[in-house]
Design an enzyme around this catalytic site. Sequence first.
Site, mmCIF file in Angstrom:
data_model
loop_
_atom_site.group_PDB
_atom_site.id
_atom_site.type_symbol
_atom_site.label_atom_id
_atom_site.label_comp_id
_atom_site.label_asym_id
_atom_site.label_seq_id
_atom_site.Cartn_x
_atom_site.Cartn_y
_atom_site.Cartn_z
ATOM 1 N N TRP A 73 0.906 -1.158 0.000
ATOM 2 C CA TRP A 73 0.000 0.000 0.000
ATOM 3 C C TRP A 73 0.937 1.197 0.000
ATOM 4 O O TRP A 73 1.626 1.465 0.972
ATOM 5 C CB TRP A 73 -0.874 -0.008 1.258
ATOM 6 C CG TRP A 73 -1.941 1.037 1.250
ATOM 7 C CD1 TRP A 73 -3.208 0.913 0.760
ATOM 8 C CD2 TRP A 73 -1.848 2.366 1.792
ATOM 9 N NE1 TRP A 73 -3.897 2.092 0.950
ATOM 10 C CE2 TRP A 73 -3.097 2.988 1.564
ATOM 11 C CE3 TRP A 73 -0.839 3.083 2.422
ATOM 12 C CZ2 TRP A 73 -3.360 4.303 1.971
ATOM 13 C CZ3 TRP A 73 -1.101 4.389 2.814
ATOM 14 C CH2 TRP A 73 -2.352 4.982 2.589
ATOM 15 N N LYS A 488 -20.046 2.617 4.815
ATOM 16 C CA LYS A 488 -20.030 1.351 4.051
ATOM 17 C C LYS A 488 -20.270 1.635 2.574
ATOM 18 O O LYS A 488 -19.601 1.087 1.713
ATOM 19 C CB LYS A 488 -21.109 0.371 4.545
ATOM 20 C CG LYS A 488 -20.878 -0.299 5.864
ATOM 21 C CD LYS A 488 -19.787 -1.329 5.879
ATOM 22 C CE LYS A 488 -18.449 -0.747 6.151
ATOM 23 N NZ LYS A 488 -17.982 -0.485 7.471
ATOM 24 N N GLU A 491 -17.187 3.549 0.962
ATOM 25 C CA GLU A 491 -15.901 2.855 0.856
ATOM 26 C C GLU A 491 -15.914 1.713 -0.157
ATOM 27 O O GLU A 491 -14.899 1.450 -0.790
ATOM 28 C CB GLU A 491 -15.338 2.428 2.219
ATOM 29 C CG GLU A 491 -16.121 1.421 2.991
ATOM 30 C CD GLU A 491 -15.548 1.160 4.384
ATOM 31 O OE1 GLU A 491 -14.394 1.500 4.669
ATOM 32 O OE2 GLU A 491 -16.281 0.601 5.217
HETATM 33 C C1 G6P Z 1 -9.273 1.111 8.111
HETATM 34 C C2 G6P Z 1 -10.277 0.054 7.703
HETATM 35 C C3 G6P Z 1 -11.597 0.253 8.445
HETATM 36 C C4 G6P Z 1 -11.352 0.299 9.942
HETATM 37 C C5 G6P Z 1 -10.298 1.338 10.318
HETATM 38 C C6 G6P Z 1 -9.873 1.204 11.771
HETATM 39 O O1 G6P Z 1 -9.675 2.339 7.631
HETATM 40 O O2 G6P Z 1 -10.497 0.085 6.305
HETATM 41 O O3 G6P Z 1 -12.488 -0.803 8.139
HETATM 42 O O4 G6P Z 1 -12.560 0.585 10.594
HETATM 43 O O5 G6P Z 1 -9.121 1.159 9.528
HETATM 44 O O6 G6P Z 1 -9.246 -0.032 11.932
HETATM 45 P P1 G6P Z 1 -9.138 -0.801 13.300
HETATM 46 O O7 G6P Z 1 -8.406 -2.063 12.956
HETATM 47 O O8 G6P Z 1 -8.371 0.072 14.229
HETATM 48 O O9 G6P Z 1 -10.516 -1.062 13.785
#
Ligand code: G6P
Length: 611
Positions: A73, A488, A491
């Site tokens: 990434w 949702k 994204e």
């Molecule tokens: C990223 C993911 C999300 C998630 C966020 C926090 O943006 O795409 O789906 O809610 O990170 O991640 P965590 O692992 O801390 O819940």
Amino acid sequence: MCGIVGYIGDREALPVLINGLKRLEYRGYDSAGVAIMGEGTNVYKCKGKVSDLEKHIDGREHSGSIGIGHTRWATHGEPNDVNAHPHVSYHGKFIIIHNGIIENYARLRDKLIERGVKFKSETDTEVLANLIEHIYENGSVDAELAVRLALSKVIGAYGIVVMCTEEKDKLIAARKGSPLVVGVGNEEYFLASDATPIVEYTKSVIYLNDGDVAIIKKEQLNLKTQRSDETGPTVQKLSFDIGEIDKGGYEHFMLKEIFEQPQSIEDTFRGRVSSEESEIRLGGLYDVLPRLIEAKRIIIIGCGTSWHAGLVGEYLFEDIARVSVEVEYASEFRYRNPIIEKDDIIIAISQSGETADTLAAIRQAKEKGAIVLGICNVVGSSIPRETHAGVYTHAGPEIGVASTKAFTCQVTVLAMMAILIGRKKGLISDNKYRSLIKEFTEIPEKIKKILTLSEDIKKLAKLYQNANNALYLGRGYLFPVALEGALKLKEISYIHAEGYPAAEMKHGPIALIDNKMPVVIIATKDSSYEKIVSNIQEVKARSGIVIAVVTEGDTVIRKMADHVIEIPETTNIFAALLSVVPLQLFSYYIAVMRGCNVDQPRNLAKSVTVE
Ligand code: G6P
């Protein structure tokens, strides 16, 4: 962010690396690469997904039983073949994969250039590869010492695995701020950013700690600090199976994970919530319970969907446990100078347990003397290890980048905590407690019922798959659900969507309403039902399109809304657990119909380990 894998043993390394990278692709998927050492050393990398890498390698020499792999990434340098990992040092002696950011890379790079080193890529990782080689060549040291000395000059975060073509019997791995797990096999070791690539080979794992350097040979692993003191590795057993990280017959992980919610909530309840017991048991909080009961304020921190769960937590704690709550984005909290009083408790919510901003906020809060609790899903990840106490969600591995089952399990844990504190404070009578627990334990069955609506929701999605914008409205406990529904949709389907508290609609979003934009209103029966009915009328009066999520049997809204999705009745405090499910399905089907990559949406990654 970025997935890294490594292997050393007797197997052919390539299949292990490719399988592992596919499991880690949720962490980043703009380019991928592997390096394999056998008789010779081969490095293959390209822009695109792991499947593109497979095509790129097809027909080329790749034998060898030591290897490393990476799925990227991008942070430094656009995603292309050259910037893809692994990176090879100037004289080809070191090959390295890296997850994280080297903050002082520009200075280090300039110094190396002054000393005649030439660079091929724009990445910070190549700087580290060349720094290691420079120290190795000029300091007459072995590869291990060269890595440790190089790391002592680096500012930033890293999880790295290094191969040296002149010391072909080992992999050298190190971490600071980015996760690394070692799988312990029989005369073989596996390395990965998380345990999912490892579980099909072994359930014995070692989670590296920040500052650890592991020197891994086929038959032996030595764990040291960066200063070379030996530390004894702690081998732990993984608690999940390979079956949990397959699609299990579903078209996408996201759909599987939506459908797993009844089970994952049951798993989160197990041993903790029972109608036979007079209170909720959360073993992980046992030692801090007196502090929690006395807390004057709870500060919840998280990012993305976890932050939305935190907002539901705010309503829960204030409602049931009568404690004041603030919910903060971890990234904002850490860059302010937050005031933390001695009776405050911080709760960090994170599915992955690795989100860089959440981790940094935790460290800052600890420095200020706060008690920090974690609500995490990934066992053994950094946040549970850095917090004073906490509760695991037990949602099982969540692979889809858009979080679904982790959210409902986080809300489940927050509800358990609020009920536990409320009960301990004497705010919940025996009768009230019994009825709450009855309602709570019926949630999985009610979600199953909502899931039977998936074909109807799919039809609805078909009607709105070409929308350019969408508005989501809710009140009280359902306001965070509106935010989560909008997140949702944007994204995974790239449709612009906003979530708002329904009453705030009048202060701006109402100007957007027309006969094209769907307005999704979560309007189940609760104390603000009458108010939200008025909001629906306000939208309809402006020719808006209303999709309403309502309580079964609601005849009032049915007459006003263009579409209704009926869900089972529940009490206010559990309403988020039910009402979010149709919104997850709605977004999922729209994204599939638009041809989007549901499990790996563009530009996103599941675990955001950069700040
Ligand atoms: C990223 C993911 C999300 C998630 C966020 C926090 O943006 O795409 O789906 O809610 O990170 O991640 P965590 O692992 O801390 O819940």
